[in-house]
Scaffold this motif. Sequence first.
Motif, PDB file in Angstrom:
ATOM      1  N   SER A  46       0.862  -1.173   0.000  1.00  0.00           N
ATOM      2  CA  SER A  46       0.000   0.000   0.000  1.00  0.00           C
ATOM      3  C   SER A  46       0.901   1.226   0.000  1.00  0.00           C
ATOM      4  O   SER A  46       1.762   1.365   0.861  1.00  0.00           O
ATOM      5  N   SER A  48       0.841   5.582  -0.884  1.00  0.00           N
ATOM      6  CA  SER A  48       0.079   6.772  -1.267  1.00  0.00           C
ATOM      7  C   SER A  48       1.028   7.961  -1.323  1.00  0.00           C
ATOM      8  O   SER A  48       1.992   8.049  -0.563  1.00  0.00           O
ATOM      9  N   ASP A  55      -4.193  13.042  -5.283  1.00  0.00           N
ATOM     10  CA  ASP A  55      -3.778  12.052  -4.296  1.00  0.00           C
ATOM     11  C   ASP A  55      -3.807  10.700  -4.985  1.00  0.00           C
ATOM     12  O   ASP A  55      -4.848  10.286  -5.510  1.00  0.00           O
ATOM     13  N   GLN A  57      -3.236   6.612  -4.700  1.00  0.00           N
ATOM     14  CA  GLN A  57      -3.188   5.491  -3.764  1.00  0.00           C
ATOM     15  C   GLN A  57      -3.064   4.196  -4.546  1.00  0.00           C
ATOM     16  O   GLN A  57      -3.836   3.951  -5.471  1.00  0.00           O
ATOM     17  N   ASP A  59      -3.045   0.241  -3.696  1.00  0.00           N
ATOM     18  CA  ASP A  59      -3.319  -0.741  -2.655  1.00  0.00           C
ATOM     19  C   ASP A  59      -3.423  -2.107  -3.321  1.00  0.00           C
ATOM     20  O   ASP A  59      -4.429  -2.417  -3.957  1.00  0.00           O
ATOM     21  N   ARG A  64      -6.020   4.155  -7.227  1.00  0.00           N
ATOM     22  CA  ARG A  64      -7.063   5.180  -7.048  1.00  0.00           C
ATOM     23  C   ARG A  64      -6.395   6.543  -7.123  1.00  0.00           C
ATOM     24  O   ARG A  64      -5.363   6.772  -6.515  1.00  0.00           O
TER      25      ARG A  64
END
Length: 68
Positions: A46, A48, A55, A57, A59, A64
């Motif tokens: 994970s 970010s 932003d 991310q 995972d 995202r």
Amino acid sequence: MAVIDALASLEDVRPVHLPAVLDDPLYDFIDPEALDALVTDKEAISVSFTVADYDVQIDGDKLRIHYE
């Protein structure tokens, strides 16, 4: 790289033009080669980070991106 392609798609530009649109290349925010090494490893991770107003991310196998 999926992050570059996704950001370029959101900005409606070709990936090669992304640094001009974001005012800075991705490597000013994060090392793309290190990121590739992390996400292509067999273990789920994970991560970010922020790129310009986005932003990002990661995972596991999910990416995202949220606009701030």
